[in-house]
Design an enzyme around this catalytic site. Structure first.
Site, PDB file in Angstrom:
ATOM      1  CG  ASP A 164      -1.979   0.898   1.336  1.00 43.29           C
ATOM      2  OD1 ASP A 164      -2.406   1.156   0.000  1.00 43.29           O
ATOM      3  OD2 ASP A 164      -2.779   1.294   2.136  1.00 43.29           O
ATOM      4  CG  LEU A 181       9.283 -17.262  -3.228  1.00 44.82           C
ATOM      5  CD1 LEU A 181       9.163 -17.364  -1.686  1.00 44.82           C
ATOM      6  CD2 LEU A 181       9.917 -15.835  -3.643  1.00 44.82           C
ATOM      7  CG  HIS A 204      -0.311   2.259  -9.345  1.00 47.99           C
ATOM      8  ND1 HIS A 204      -0.645   1.954  -7.946  1.00 47.99           N
ATOM      9  CD2 HIS A 204      -1.521   2.917  -9.582  1.00 47.99           C
ATOM     10  CE1 HIS A 204      -1.732   2.133  -7.794  1.00 47.99           C
ATOM     11  NE2 HIS A 204      -2.108   2.952  -8.571  1.00 47.99           N
TER      12      HIS A 204
HETATM   13  C1  IPE Z   1      -5.344  -2.756  -0.061  1.00 48.95           C
HETATM   14  O1  IPE Z   1      -5.119  -1.359  -0.221  1.00 48.95           O
HETATM   15  C2  IPE Z   1      -5.714  -3.247  -1.369  1.00 48.95           C
HETATM   16  C3  IPE Z   1      -4.224  -3.692  -2.026  1.00 48.95           C
HETATM   17  C4  IPE Z   1      -2.980  -3.259  -1.557  1.00 48.95           C
HETATM   18  C5  IPE Z   1      -4.019  -4.274  -3.177  1.00 48.95           C
HETATM   19  P1  IPE Z   1      -6.391  -0.025  -0.549  1.00 48.95           P
HETATM   20  O2  IPE Z   1      -5.587   1.088  -0.445  1.00 48.95           O
HETATM   21  O3  IPE Z   1      -7.084  -0.511  -1.478  1.00 48.95           O
HETATM   22  O4  IPE Z   1      -7.012  -0.223   1.114  1.00 48.95           O
HETATM   23  P2  IPE Z   1      -7.733   0.963   1.731  1.00 48.95           P
HETATM   24  O5  IPE Z   1      -8.786   1.518   0.825  1.00 48.95           O
HETATM   25  O6  IPE Z   1      -6.858   1.802   2.116  1.00 48.95           O
HETATM   26  O7  IPE Z   1      -8.411   0.162   2.899  1.00 48.95           O
HETATM   27  C1  IPE Z   2      -1.481   0.107  -3.472  1.00 46.70           C
HETATM   28  O1  IPE Z   2      -1.380   1.573  -3.264  1.00 46.70           O
HETATM   29  C2  IPE Z   2      -1.923  -0.241  -4.764  1.00 46.70           C
HETATM   30  C3  IPE Z   2      -3.423  -0.938  -4.828  1.00 46.70           C
HETATM   31  C4  IPE Z   2      -4.253  -0.903  -3.839  1.00 46.70           C
HETATM   32  C5  IPE Z   2      -3.580  -1.380  -6.140  1.00 46.70           C
HETATM   33  P1  IPE Z   2      -2.563   2.621  -3.525  1.00 46.70           P
HETATM   34  O2  IPE Z   2      -2.944   2.916  -4.829  1.00 46.70           O
HETATM   35  O3  IPE Z   2      -3.713   2.243  -2.584  1.00 46.70           O
HETATM   36  O4  IPE Z   2      -1.964   3.959  -2.698  1.00 46.70           O
HETATM   37  P2  IPE Z   2      -2.410   5.001  -1.869  1.00 46.70           P
HETATM   38  O5  IPE Z   2      -2.977   4.221  -0.486  1.00 46.70           O
HETATM   39  O6  IPE Z   2      -3.589   5.776  -2.507  1.00 46.70           O
HETATM   40  O7  IPE Z   2      -1.443   5.835  -1.310  1.00 46.70           O
HETATM   41 MG    MG Z   3      -4.098   2.337  -0.700  1.00 47.54          MG
END
Ligand code: IPE
Ligand code: IPE
Ligand code: MG
Length: 237
Positions: A14, A125, A31
């Site tokens: 995240d 792995l 990303h």
């Molecule tokens: C959780 O992250 C999903 C992934 C890392 C794939 P999100 O960014 O979607 O989760 P919330 O919205 O902060 O709970």
């Molecule tokens: C994690 O990063 C990737 C996915 C959930 C797909 P985010 O896109 O949720 O990034 P933040 O949480 O907005 O910083």
């Molecule tokens: Mg996120």
């Protein structure tokens, strides 16, 4: 690394969007940067000898993001599969993709099929990529499958126990993670492996996913090694 190792490490990757936001860059750049961190995590897992690494890459709920962001994420997935297929096969990494793969667009499904096929013999792995995955959806699906089996007379309801329930899950063959890492400081599970996390050790780091390195993985494992896992029992002695 000495000390007992977690056999299975799972990661909620995240913070990509915030990483980009801090640099006034579009979210998609975060990303793309996150791909490097995946390589770091894989190399760290290979180095330490963790047997299973499970990465939460895209949740069922992430489909509600803007179309252009979903497009970028699918592009990252395809590019990762393309670039890493041979490396991972050479390193002995076996890739599995778990989630609603049928919801992916055709090029992404193709990329998934190719990386899974190319790495099928890996035994150093096991890398589970969770894509279009949601734990509640998975649990509901398992309940439905068991109900259908019972209605068809293939299953006695009395015989449904934790083992049968688990094996009805999409991730039924995935053992419980010993350690769950979440980056970006969020203290929540976000619909990830709810069944399996019952006794998993949780580790939250403020590091945003694109900045995650193998040293962050090692720090999490060292922290895990200081934990006392009790599973509801009392400490011996
Ligand atoms: C959780 O992250 C999903 C992934 C890392 C794939 P999100 O960014 O979607 O989760 P919330 O919205 O902060 O709970
Ligand atoms: C994690 O990063 C990737 C996915 C959930 C797909 P985010 O896109 O949720 O990034 P933040 O949480 O907005 O910083
Ligand atoms: Mg996120």
């Amino acid at each position: 690394m000495t000390g007992h190792l977690p056999r299975h490490v799972a990661v909620i990757m995240d913070g990509n969007g915030r990483w980009a936001g801090q640099r006034n860059l579009p979210r998609r750049v975060g990303h793309w940067e996150g791909m490097k961190a995946v390589r770091e995590a894989v190399e760290g897992a290979l180095e330490t000898g963790v047997g299973i690494l499970t990465l939460y890459a895209f949740s069922t709920q992430n489909w509600s993001r803007p179309a252009e962001e979903i497009e970028a994420l699918m592009g990252v997935l395809q590019s990762f599969a393309e670039r890493e297929r041979r490396n991972l096969a050479r390193e002995g990494v076996r890739v599995r993709v778990l989630g609603e793969v049928e919801r992916l667009d055709a090029p992404s499904r193709d990329a998934v099929r190719r990386i899974v096929e190319a790495t099928r013999d890996g035994d150093a792995l096991l890398l589970n990529l969770m894509i279009s995955y949601g734990a509640r959806e998975e649990i509901v699906g398992a309940a439905r499958a068991l109900a259908e089996a019972a209605r068809a007379g293939l299953l006695e309801t009395d015989s449904i126990d934790e083992g049968t329930f688990r094996s009805a899950l999409l991730t039924g063959s995935v053992p419980d993670p010993d350690l769950l890492i979440r980056t970006s400081g969020e203290m929540r599970i976000s619909n990830f492996m709810l069944w399996h996390l019952a006794y998993t050790e949780l580790y939250v780091t403020p590091v945003l996913w694109p900045d995650f390195t193998r040293d962050d993985l090692f720090a999490a494992i060292l922290d895990y090694q200081r934990r006392e896992r009790r599973f509801g029992r009392v400490t011996a002695g």
